[in-house]
Design a protein around this motif. Structure first.
Motif, mmCIF file in Angstrom:
data_model
loop_
_atom_site.group_PDB
_atom_site.id
_atom_site.type_symbol
_atom_site.label_atom_id
_atom_site.label_comp_id
_atom_site.label_asym_id
_atom_site.label_seq_id
_atom_site.Cartn_x
_atom_site.Cartn_y
_atom_site.Cartn_z
ATOM 1 N N SER A 51 -27.420 12.366 -48.117
ATOM 2 C CA SER A 51 -26.879 13.320 -47.058
ATOM 3 C C SER A 51 -26.937 14.667 -47.658
ATOM 4 C CB SER A 51 -25.182 13.053 -47.039
ATOM 5 O OG SER A 51 -24.719 14.105 -45.785
ATOM 6 N N ARG A 52 -26.852 14.972 -49.015
ATOM 7 C CA ARG A 52 -26.919 16.330 -49.615
ATOM 8 C C ARG A 52 -28.327 16.509 -49.665
ATOM 9 N NH1 ARG A 52 -24.595 15.090 -54.610
ATOM 10 N NH2 ARG A 52 -26.716 15.909 -55.655
ATOM 11 N N ALA A 53 -29.433 15.793 -49.980
ATOM 12 C CA ALA A 53 -30.531 15.857 -49.802
ATOM 13 C C ALA A 53 -31.205 16.329 -48.562
ATOM 14 C CB ALA A 53 -31.280 14.768 -50.476
ATOM 15 N N ARG A 54 -30.825 15.636 -47.630
ATOM 16 C CA ARG A 54 -31.224 15.834 -46.063
ATOM 17 C C ARG A 54 -30.741 17.195 -45.604
ATOM 18 N NH1 ARG A 54 -31.110 11.476 -41.356
ATOM 19 N NH2 ARG A 54 -32.933 10.724 -42.730
ATOM 20 N N SER A 55 -29.380 17.558 -46.011
ATOM 21 C CA SER A 55 -28.894 18.764 -45.620
ATOM 22 C C SER A 55 -29.621 19.844 -46.376
ATOM 23 C CB SER A 55 -27.314 18.749 -46.240
ATOM 24 O OG SER A 55 -26.641 17.984 -45.501
ATOM 25 N N ALA A 56 -29.972 19.789 -47.527
ATOM 26 C CA ALA A 56 -30.929 20.808 -48.165
ATOM 27 C C ALA A 56 -32.223 21.058 -47.593
ATOM 28 C CB ALA A 56 -31.176 20.394 -49.578
ATOM 29 N N VAL A 57 -32.701 20.028 -47.017
ATOM 30 C CA VAL A 57 -34.172 20.150 -46.276
ATOM 31 C C VAL A 57 -33.782 20.726 -45.058
ATOM 32 C CG1 VAL A 57 -35.910 18.650 -45.449
ATOM 33 C CG2 VAL A 57 -34.958 18.101 -47.660
ATOM 34 N N ILE A 58 -32.941 20.263 -44.183
ATOM 35 C CA ILE A 58 -32.624 20.897 -43.063
ATOM 36 C C ILE A 58 -32.181 22.359 -43.243
ATOM 37 C CG2 ILE A 58 -30.935 21.057 -41.041
ATOM 38 C CD1 ILE A 58 -30.953 17.939 -41.243
ATOM 39 N N GLY A 59 -31.573 22.770 -44.232
ATOM 40 C CA GLY A 59 -31.007 24.249 -44.721
ATOM 41 C C GLY A 59 -32.114 24.972 -44.856
ATOM 42 N N ALA A 60 -33.031 24.371 -45.539
ATOM 43 C CA ALA A 60 -34.389 25.125 -45.770
ATOM 44 C C ALA A 60 -35.268 25.341 -44.746
ATOM 45 C CB ALA A 60 -35.014 24.484 -47.099
ATOM 46 N N ASN A 61 -34.915 25.003 -43.679
ATOM 47 C CA ASN A 61 -35.610 24.914 -42.475
ATOM 48 C C ASN A 61 -37.075 24.278 -42.571
ATOM 49 O OD1 ASN A 61 -34.682 26.187 -40.144
ATOM 50 N ND2 ASN A 61 -35.281 28.254 -40.584
ATOM 51 N N CYS A 62 -36.883 23.081 -43.222
ATOM 52 C CA CYS A 62 -38.296 22.355 -43.320
ATOM 53 C C CYS A 62 -38.126 21.215 -42.136
ATOM 54 C CB CYS A 62 -38.198 21.548 -44.962
ATOM 55 S SG CYS A 62 -39.813 20.604 -45.001
ATOM 56 N N THR A 63 -38.911 21.545 -41.108
ATOM 57 C CA THR A 63 -38.816 20.502 -40.020
ATOM 58 C C THR A 63 -40.073 19.479 -40.080
ATOM 59 O OG1 THR A 63 -40.252 22.094 -38.921
ATOM 60 C CG2 THR A 63 -37.958 22.596 -38.559
ATOM 61 N N SER A 64 -40.671 19.460 -41.012
ATOM 62 C CA SER A 64 -41.836 18.370 -41.212
ATOM 63 C C SER A 64 -41.438 17.387 -42.106
ATOM 64 C CB SER A 64 -43.193 18.909 -41.531
ATOM 65 O OG SER A 64 -42.968 19.631 -42.744
ATOM 66 N N ALA A 65 -40.517 17.317 -42.615
ATOM 67 C CA ALA A 65 -39.857 16.160 -43.664
ATOM 68 C C ALA A 65 -39.896 14.871 -42.746
ATOM 69 C CB ALA A 65 -38.583 16.476 -44.264
ATOM 70 N N VAL A 66 -40.187 13.845 -43.346
ATOM 71 C CA VAL A 66 -39.918 12.635 -42.869
ATOM 72 C C VAL A 66 -39.219 11.537 -43.714
ATOM 73 C CG1 VAL A 66 -41.170 10.560 -41.678
ATOM 74 C CG2 VAL A 66 -42.132 12.807 -41.128
ATOM 75 N N TRP A 67 -38.146 11.004 -43.748
ATOM 76 C CA TRP A 67 -37.509 10.154 -44.611
ATOM 77 C C TRP A 67 -37.931 8.593 -44.398
ATOM 78 C CZ3 TRP A 67 -34.377 12.745 -48.068
ATOM 79 C CH2 TRP A 67 -34.113 14.159 -47.759
ATOM 80 N N LYS A 68 -38.559 8.009 -45.413
ATOM 81 C CA LYS A 68 -39.121 6.752 -45.559
ATOM 82 C C LYS A 68 -38.383 5.813 -46.469
ATOM 83 C CE LYS A 68 -42.969 7.136 -42.760
ATOM 84 N NZ LYS A 68 -43.387 6.652 -41.892
ATOM 85 N N GLN A 84 -50.540 1.875 -46.501
ATOM 86 C CA GLN A 84 -49.874 1.197 -45.545
ATOM 87 C C GLN A 84 -48.437 1.134 -45.279
ATOM 88 O OE1 GLN A 84 -51.448 -2.752 -46.451
ATOM 89 N NE2 GLN A 84 -53.609 -2.133 -45.888
ATOM 90 N N THR A 85 -47.739 1.038 -46.245
ATOM 91 C CA THR A 85 -46.224 1.119 -46.053
ATOM 92 C C THR A 85 -45.644 2.080 -45.684
ATOM 93 O OG1 THR A 85 -46.134 -0.542 -47.979
ATOM 94 C CG2 THR A 85 -44.178 0.902 -47.501
ATOM 95 N N LEU A 86 -46.480 3.275 -45.951
ATOM 96 C CA LEU A 86 -45.752 4.746 -45.516
ATOM 97 C C LEU A 86 -46.446 5.199 -44.241
ATOM 98 C CD1 LEU A 86 -45.604 6.364 -48.997
ATOM 99 C CD2 LEU A 86 -43.550 5.447 -47.638
ATOM 100 N N GLY A 87 -47.519 4.688 -43.931
ATOM 101 C CA GLY A 87 -48.428 5.129 -42.666
ATOM 102 C C GLY A 87 -49.042 6.193 -42.975
#
Length: 130
Positions: A51-68, A84-87
Protein backbone atom coordinates in the motif's frame (compact mmCIF):
# COMPACT_ATOMS: atom_id res chain seq x y z
CA UNK A 1 -25.86 -24.73 23.04
CA UNK A 2 -22.64 -23.50 24.71
CA UNK A 3 -20.68 -26.09 22.70
CA UNK A 4 -22.05 -24.69 19.43
CA UNK A 5 -20.97 -21.12 20.14
CA UNK A 6 -17.18 -21.61 19.72
CA UNK A 7 -17.76 -23.50 16.48
CA UNK A 8 -20.09 -20.79 15.19
CA UNK A 9 -17.67 -18.06 16.28
CA UNK A 10 -14.73 -19.91 14.68
CA UNK A 11 -16.70 -20.42 11.48
CA UNK A 12 -17.67 -16.75 11.43
CA UNK A 13 -14.07 -15.69 12.00
CA UNK A 14 -12.84 -18.00 9.25
CA UNK A 15 -15.54 -16.69 6.90
CA UNK A 16 -14.60 -13.10 7.72
CA UNK A 17 -10.92 -13.84 7.16
CA UNK A 18 -11.69 -15.44 3.78
CA UNK A 19 -13.79 -12.43 2.77
CA UNK A 20 -10.97 -10.03 3.69
CA UNK A 21 -8.47 -11.99 1.61
CA UNK A 22 -10.94 -12.04 -1.28
CA UNK A 23 -11.40 -8.26 -1.11
CA UNK A 24 -7.65 -7.64 -0.86
CA UNK A 25 -7.08 -9.99 -3.79
CA UNK A 26 -9.56 -8.05 -5.91
CA UNK A 27 -8.21 -4.65 -4.87
CA UNK A 28 -4.64 -5.67 -5.77
CA UNK A 29 -5.72 -7.42 -9.01
CA UNK A 30 -4.08 -10.66 -7.93
CA UNK A 31 -4.87 -13.44 -10.42
CA UNK A 32 -6.96 -16.10 -8.62
CA UNK A 33 -4.65 -18.89 -9.82
CA UNK A 34 -1.75 -17.25 -7.94
CA UNK A 35 -3.67 -16.79 -4.70
CA UNK A 36 -2.77 -20.17 -3.12
CA UNK A 37 0.91 -19.40 -3.75
CA UNK A 38 0.69 -15.80 -2.50
CA UNK A 39 -1.78 -16.17 0.37
CA UNK A 40 0.86 -17.02 3.01
CA UNK A 41 2.72 -13.82 2.06
CA UNK A 42 -0.33 -11.53 2.26
CA UNK A 43 0.36 -10.58 5.85
CA UNK A 44 -0.76 -7.23 7.28
CA UNK A 45 2.87 -6.05 7.08
CA UNK A 46 3.21 -7.05 3.43
CA UNK A 47 -0.11 -5.44 2.54
CA UNK A 48 0.95 -2.26 4.36
CA UNK A 49 4.24 -2.18 2.42
CA UNK A 50 2.44 -2.76 -0.87
CA UNK A 51 0.00 0.00 0.00
CA UNK A 52 2.85 2.39 0.85
CA UNK A 53 4.59 1.62 -2.44
CA UNK A 54 1.40 2.09 -4.45
CA UNK A 55 0.64 5.36 -2.62
CA UNK A 56 4.13 6.65 -3.40
CA UNK A 57 3.70 5.88 -7.09
CA UNK A 58 0.27 7.54 -7.16
CA UNK A 59 1.61 10.52 -5.18
CA UNK A 60 4.40 10.95 -7.74
CA UNK A 61 1.75 11.22 -10.48
CA UNK A 62 3.08 8.12 -12.20
CA UNK A 63 0.02 7.05 -14.13
CA UNK A 64 1.73 4.41 -16.27
CA UNK A 65 2.67 2.01 -13.46
CA UNK A 66 1.29 -1.50 -13.74
CA UNK A 67 1.45 -3.90 -10.79
CA UNK A 68 2.02 -7.55 -11.61
CA UNK A 69 1.95 -10.53 -9.27
CA UNK A 70 3.98 -13.52 -10.37
CA UNK A 71 4.38 -17.10 -9.15
CA UNK A 72 6.95 -17.67 -6.41
CA UNK A 73 9.25 -19.50 -8.87
CA UNK A 74 9.25 -16.55 -11.31
CA UNK A 75 12.97 -15.85 -10.80
CA UNK A 76 13.83 -19.37 -11.92
CA UNK A 77 12.26 -18.67 -15.34
CA UNK A 78 14.31 -17.84 -18.39
CA UNK A 79 13.86 -14.37 -19.87
CA UNK A 80 11.48 -15.56 -22.60
CA UNK A 81 9.12 -17.15 -20.06
CA UNK A 82 9.31 -13.98 -17.94
CA UNK A 83 8.22 -12.02 -21.02
CA UNK A 84 5.21 -14.28 -21.45
CA UNK A 85 4.34 -14.10 -17.75
CA UNK A 86 4.48 -10.30 -17.68
CA UNK A 87 2.97 -9.76 -21.12
CA UNK A 88 6.13 -8.06 -22.41
CA UNK A 89 6.76 -7.91 -26.14
CA UNK A 90 10.43 -8.88 -25.88
CA UNK A 91 13.29 -9.26 -23.40
CA UNK A 92 14.39 -5.66 -23.98
CA UNK A 93 11.32 -4.58 -21.99
CA UNK A 94 12.47 -6.53 -18.94
CA UNK A 95 14.39 -4.56 -16.34
CA UNK A 96 16.07 -5.10 -13.02
CA UNK A 97 16.32 -2.47 -10.34
CA UNK A 98 18.72 -1.84 -7.51
CA UNK A 99 17.98 0.51 -4.63
CA UNK A 100 21.06 2.20 -3.20
CA UNK A 101 21.09 3.94 0.16
CA UNK A 102 23.41 6.91 0.51
CA UNK A 103 24.30 6.48 4.18
CA UNK A 104 26.33 9.72 4.13
CA UNK A 105 23.33 11.78 3.06
CA UNK A 106 22.75 14.66 5.44
CA UNK A 107 19.65 16.06 3.73
CA UNK A 108 16.25 15.73 5.39
CA UNK A 109 14.31 15.89 2.12
CA UNK A 110 14.80 14.87 -1.51
CA UNK A 111 15.05 18.36 -3.04
CA UNK A 112 18.75 17.94 -3.92
CA UNK A 113 19.06 15.10 -6.42
CA UNK A 114 22.81 15.05 -5.95
CA UNK A 115 22.48 14.34 -2.23
CA UNK A 116 19.49 12.05 -1.89
CA UNK A 117 19.13 9.35 0.74
CA UNK A 118 18.10 6.75 -1.86
CA UNK A 119 18.81 6.16 -5.54
CA UNK A 120 16.94 3.64 -7.64
CA UNK A 121 18.81 2.39 -10.70
CA UNK A 122 16.76 0.60 -13.36
CA UNK A 123 18.62 -1.34 -16.06
CA UNK A 124 17.42 -3.55 -18.90
CA UNK A 125 18.31 -7.22 -18.48
CA UNK A 126 19.95 -7.12 -21.90
CA UNK A 127 22.05 -4.03 -21.01
CA UNK A 128 25.37 -3.85 -19.23
CA UNK A 129 26.46 -1.50 -16.47
CA UNK A 130 29.93 -0.08 -16.89
Amino acid sequence: STMAEPTTASASLADLSNRIVELETKSWNIPPKLLPDLQPTLTPTALSQMSRARSAVIGANCTSAVWKFVPSDYYTYGLEKRCQTLGATNVFQLTKSVLFENVKCDATDCSDRTNSRYYLVVVQYEAEIN
